[in-house]
Structure formats: structure tokens, C-alpha cells
Design a protein around this motif. Structure first.
Motif, PDB file in Angstrom:
ATOM      1  N   ASN A  63      -2.970  -1.181  -6.185  1.00  0.00           N
ATOM      2  CA  ASN A  63      -1.857  -0.534  -6.894  1.00  0.00           C
ATOM      3  C   ASN A  63      -0.567  -1.323  -6.702  1.00  0.00           C
ATOM      4  O   ASN A  63       0.213  -1.508  -7.646  1.00  0.00           O
ATOM      5  N   ARG A 100       6.863   1.098  -5.923  1.00  0.00           N
ATOM      6  CA  ARG A 100       7.698   0.761  -7.080  1.00  0.00           C
ATOM      7  C   ARG A 100       9.176   0.976  -6.774  1.00  0.00           C
ATOM      8  O   ARG A 100      10.023   0.211  -7.256  1.00  0.00           O
ATOM      9  N   PRO A 113      -7.678   0.584  -2.952  1.00  0.00           N
ATOM     10  CA  PRO A 113      -6.915   1.107  -4.093  1.00  0.00           C
ATOM     11  C   PRO A 113      -5.404   1.013  -3.882  1.00  0.00           C
ATOM     12  O   PRO A 113      -4.670   0.668  -4.819  1.00  0.00           O
ATOM     13  N   SER A 118      -0.623  -4.472  -8.765  1.00  0.00           N
ATOM     14  CA  SER A 118      -0.429  -4.177 -10.190  1.00  0.00           C
ATOM     15  C   SER A 118       1.032  -3.878 -10.514  1.00  0.00           C
ATOM     16  O   SER A 118       1.465  -4.040 -11.658  1.00  0.00           O
ATOM     17  N   ARG A 144       0.815  -1.224   0.000  1.00  0.00           N
ATOM     18  CA  ARG A 144       0.000   0.000   0.000  1.00  0.00           C
ATOM     19  C   ARG A 144       0.843   1.267   0.000  1.00  0.00           C
ATOM     20  O   ARG A 144       0.308   2.367  -0.120  1.00  0.00           O
TER      21      ARG A 144
END
Length: 275
Positions: A123, A89, A119, A126, A84
Motif C-alpha cells: 500500500n 499518505r 499488504p 502504491s 506500512r
């Protein structure tokens, strides 16, 4: 035939950090380290293993990577990072520099099913594919409908369901677990680990026959091309020795072709975790 154990844990026991180890599992209230596991793997002709996170800290992930460097039989690490986090990244890019890390896991069984659909968490999931990382799914049967939404949103992300999503083996209950698992099995990017099942059965008197309906369901849903053996050592120990669980799996698949046995015990792990 080579065997790879896709699911085991190491820890230095700490009463606060490992508060989930209750009185029934008091045998687990001690250190479990590579020196404890390696002789067991050798006795059972297991070529190597995947070390999976047990704590939700990057510190533990770093420690597991150190263990993998020092012990070549640890073929890969499934670590933890805060999916989260706004800088997820950056963190994944950092871990990408360590070849031993293959993927990540969060202990979703301890969260509300809606947690994985936030969300921020979505994220993070993903982002995994961008860096070539897998995701291990640790859930209970009640999480499976939410998990289906997560998988639908990430059709190219390699997922593996740990412990068959912990069906209620001790109660001989298979629905709605089987129906919900089958919905997930329809996605070819979803694999499943044959692990942790003895812990979900009656610890004192489970039999191989108790496991058969659930193993039958796993084969029906995932085929032999998306199943992997895992011991869940040392968590399995209150319910089963390492040898007994491996023998249970080998006995079940003994009627399958040597090619199918090799997939479940070896090849699928190599493919999934890029070993």
C-alpha cells in the motif's frame, strides 16, 4: 561533462544506531558530513549528489533535508518513512512540501524477502506515485524474485535498484543474479545504480577486470538509458577511495559515445530524480 553522484550517505556516528558498521569497517566509525564530502566532489569535478537514508527514522530524513538546505551541492534526498503506516499518505503529503526530497528507501536487505509483499508495505509503495516520489531498492540477490512481484504490481512507479542488487563479485558468481535482474530490467520503470560494487568484491585486491562482467550485465539489461553512477561514499571507503571508483566507472564507459557517458554520469539522474 557534468557528473552527478546519485548515492552517498551522511551520519553522525553512534555505536548503537550504526551497529551495522562492524570491526572490518572500523574506518567508518566516525562522523561523515557535507564538509567532508564537498572537497572530494570538487576535486573530482562532480557537480552534486543525492543523499540517501542510512537510518530508518523520519528524524534522519528531516536532518538530511536540513543539510540539503544548507548545502546546495546536495541536489536531492532519498529519505525514509514507514510505508506500512496507516497514515502513509498524510506523511507523504507532508514531505511533498520539501522540494529536496525526491524519494524514499527502506533497508530491505535486512528484511525477509516476503516483507516487501506485505499488504501494508505494498500500500505504501502504491502511494508513492501519487506524490511523484521515487523508490530506491536495497536488496541482496535472494530478494530479486520477490522484488519482481512488487514491480509487476506497480508498473508505473519509478524504481531504482541500488548497487546492482549486490552480486557476489568476490566469488565471481553471476547466476541466478543476472537472470533475476534481467527479469526486472524488462520493466522500463526500473533503473539501476552502478554503485556499491567494490564493497561486494575482495576489498584488498579487486581490479577493474573483476567488475567488467557485472557492468557488462548491467548495460545488457538496462542499456545506458537506465543506469546511474553512484559512489556509495563513505560506505565504499574500506574497499575503494572515491576517486578510484569514479575512475573505474569512467574507464569502463570510455569506449561508449559521449552521449551514453552523459546519460550514465548525469542525465539519467536528472530525469529519474527530477533534478
Amino acid at each position: 561533462m557534468q557528473i552527478i553522484d546519485t548515492h552517498q550517505h551522511f551520519w553522525k556516528y553512534d555505536p548503537e544506531q550504526h551497529g551495522w558498521i562492524n570491526d572490518d569497517m572500523s574506518a567508518l566509525r566516525k562522523d561523515f558530513l557535507p564538509a567532508d564530502l564537498h572537497p572530494i566532489l570538487q576535486r573530482n569535478a562532480v557537480a552534486g549528489c543525492i543523499a540517501v537514508q542510512a537510518d530508518q527514522t523520519e528524524a534522519e530524513t528531516n536532518w538530511l533535508l536540513e543539510l540539503a538546505t544548507a548545502n546546495p551541492f546536495i541536489l536531492g534526498v532519498v529519505g525514509w518513512a514507514d510505508l506500512r503506516a496507516g497514515n502513509i499518505r498524510e506523511r507523504l503529503d507532508h514531505f511533498k512540501s520539501f522540494p529536496a526530497i525526491k524519494g524514499f528507501r527502506h533497508i530491505l536487505q535486512g528484511e525477509d524477502p516476503g516483507f516487501m509483499l506485505q499488504p501494508g508495505f505494498m500500500n505504501g509503495i502504491s502511494a508513492l506515485k501519487e506524490f511523484g516520489f521515487t523508490y530506491d531498492i536495497l536488496v541482496y540477490p535472494g530478494h530479486l524474485p520477490s522484488l519482481l512481484q512488487l514491480v509487476k504490481a506497480n508498473p508505473d512507479q519509478p524504481f531504482v535498484i541500488d548497487h546492482l542488487a549486490k552480486p557476489f563479485i568476490r566469488h565471481k558468481q553471476s547466476e541466478p543474479w543476472k537472470k533475476d535482474l534481467a527479469a526486472l530490467g524488462a520493466f522500463n520503470n526500473v533503473f539501476c545504480k552502478i554503485s556499491g560494487m567494490a564493497t561486494e568484491a575482495n576489498w584488498e585486491n579487486w581490479t577493474e577486470a573483476d567488475m567488467k562482467p557485472y557492468l557488462d550485465a548491467a548495460v545488457e539489461i538496462f542499456g545506458t538509458g537506465r543506469l546511474m553512477f553512484g559512489s556509495d561514499w563513505p560506505v565504499c571507503l574500506p574497499a575503494s577511495s572515491y576517486e578510484r571508483w569514479l575512475l573505474t566507472v569512467r574507464n569502463y564507459f570510455s569506449a561508449f559515445s559521449s552521449e551514453d557517458q552523459d546519460k550514465v554520469l548525469n542525465r539519467n539522474a536528472i530525469i529519474f530524480y527530477h533534478l
